[in-house]
Enzyme design. Structure first.
Site, PDB file in Angstrom:
ATOM      1  N   ALA A 160       0.863  -1.187   0.000  1.00  0.00           N
ATOM      2  CA  ALA A 160       0.000   0.000   0.000  1.00  0.00           C
ATOM      3  C   ALA A 160       0.905   1.244   0.000  1.00  0.00           C
ATOM      4  O   ALA A 160       0.776   2.140   0.842  1.00  0.00           O
ATOM      5  CB  ALA A 160      -0.965   0.002   1.189  1.00  0.00           C
ATOM      6  N   HIS A 185       6.954   5.751   1.573  1.00  0.00           N
ATOM      7  CA  HIS A 185       7.724   4.541   1.241  1.00  0.00           C
ATOM      8  C   HIS A 185       8.707   4.827   0.095  1.00  0.00           C
ATOM      9  O   HIS A 185       9.851   4.386   0.109  1.00  0.00           O
ATOM     10  CB  HIS A 185       6.789   3.423   0.767  1.00  0.00           C
ATOM     11  CG  HIS A 185       5.818   2.944   1.799  1.00  0.00           C
ATOM     12  ND1 HIS A 185       4.467   3.202   1.721  1.00  0.00           N
ATOM     13  CD2 HIS A 185       6.000   2.218   2.923  1.00  0.00           C
ATOM     14  CE1 HIS A 185       3.857   2.652   2.746  1.00  0.00           C
ATOM     15  NE2 HIS A 185       4.753   2.049   3.496  1.00  0.00           N
ATOM     16  N   SER A 207      -0.535   4.540   5.012  1.00  0.00           N
ATOM     17  CA  SER A 207      -1.370   3.623   4.218  1.00  0.00           C
ATOM     18  C   SER A 207      -2.779   3.563   4.800  1.00  0.00           C
ATOM     19  O   SER A 207      -3.744   3.297   4.091  1.00  0.00           O
ATOM     20  CB  SER A 207      -0.768   2.224   4.219  1.00  0.00           C
ATOM     21  OG  SER A 207       0.553   2.273   3.736  1.00  0.00           O
TER      22      SER A 207
END
Ligand code: PAF
Length: 291
Positions: free
Chosen positions: A32, A37, A186
């Site tokens: 996700a 990230h 997420s």
């Protein structure tokens, strides 16, 4: 990007990389993926010859009444994003591959694992350290990248690495925020439009604390009171904790003069939100400042 689902194949691929004398970086994720990230992937790309990422929604770090079943899974989108960032190796095992029947070994960082998120999510950090230790062992990278957003997780992983003499450098990357300040997560996919606005109160509370520190207020008790006052303006947001702690020990500090982590967690409906800032120090991350 080569994708591996088995431990043996991933181990073999990483062994090959190390044999070639290449610097291997690891970005562990639960998928996700968002810009936070991807900032870790970019940091890895900038300093490593070969970048390995992992996508594994780790059942061991979710409590029985938590969101394991509904945790967002966006495989195609994630693979495309990692390809675009030129990740070389992706490891995406099944739960059975990571935890075969009969596996009974866990990694527990005692003490630290019961603080902050660990206090409200019993067993959470045991799940994190167990899976991270396994990923470290499978990949054996030179450097592993984690986000400052999960500041307590960073402290626990660093302690694990120190205590077990793990020869991997932990690099912490700053929180990535939406233009309005909301720390990327997420779990924001659970929020409706209204809740998305309400969630911003955590950032407002932290900014208010920062403002007070900049004006000379150093007493944690006062700062916590101020922050809680801001959050109380949005009654839908229920505070789990708002603490001012030492970034390494996660123990409360009475004043922020030597630098401190201001960490907050709250529930909005059933969604758990976290955020933090580092005050009284130059850096916004608990990175290598005191190492
Ligand atoms: O931060 C996360 O996404 C997870 O806790 C991690 C480090 C990938 C372990 O499952």
């Amino acid at each position: 990007m080569r994708i591996y689902k088995s431990v043996a194949e991933m181990q073999a691929a990483c062994r090959e990389v190390r044999r070639g004398g290449k610097r291997l970086g690891l970005v562990p994720t639960m998928g996700a993926l968002h810009a936070g990230h991807l900032s870790l992937v970019r940091a890895a790309r900038a300093s490593c010859d070969v970048v390995a990422a992992t996508i594994f929604v780790n059942p061991l770090q979710f409590g029985p009444n938590e969101d394991l079943a509904k945790y967002p899974r966006t495989w195609e989108k994630d693979v495309a994003a990692l390809e675009a960032e030129r990740v070389d190796l992706l490891f995406a095992p099944s739960p059975e591959e990571m935890y075969p029947p009969g596996a009974t070994t866990y990694v527990i960082v005692e003490g630290l694992s019961e603080k902050l998120d660990g206090k409200s999510r019993p067993g959470h950090f045991r799940g994190v350290t167990t899976v991270v230790a396994k990923l470290f062992e499978i990949v054996r990278p030179e450097v592993a990248f984690f986000g400052q957003k999960d500041a307590a997780q960073v402290a626990v992983i660093r302690k694990m690495v120190d205590d077990l003499n793990v020869d991997i450098r932990i690099q912490v990357c700053p929180i990535v925020r939406e233009p309005d300040g909301l720390a990327m997560s997420s779990r924001h996919s659970y929020l409706d439009v209204n809740q998305r606005k309400q969630a911003l109160v955590l950032h407002r509370a932290l900014m208010r604390i920062q403002f007070e520190v900049d004006r000379g207020q150093g007493l944690s008790a006062r700062l916590i009171e101020t922050g809680k006052g801001v959050i109380a303006e949005v009654p839908e947001v229920k505070i789990d904790y708002l603490e001012i702690v030492d970034p390494d020990t996660l123990d409360p500090v009475s004043d922020v003069s030597k630098g401190a982590l201001v960490a907050v967690a709250a529930y909005l409906g059933t969604t758990r939100l976290i955020d933090n800032i580092v005050v009284g120090r130059q850096s916004s991350v608990v990175s290598d400042a005191n190492r």
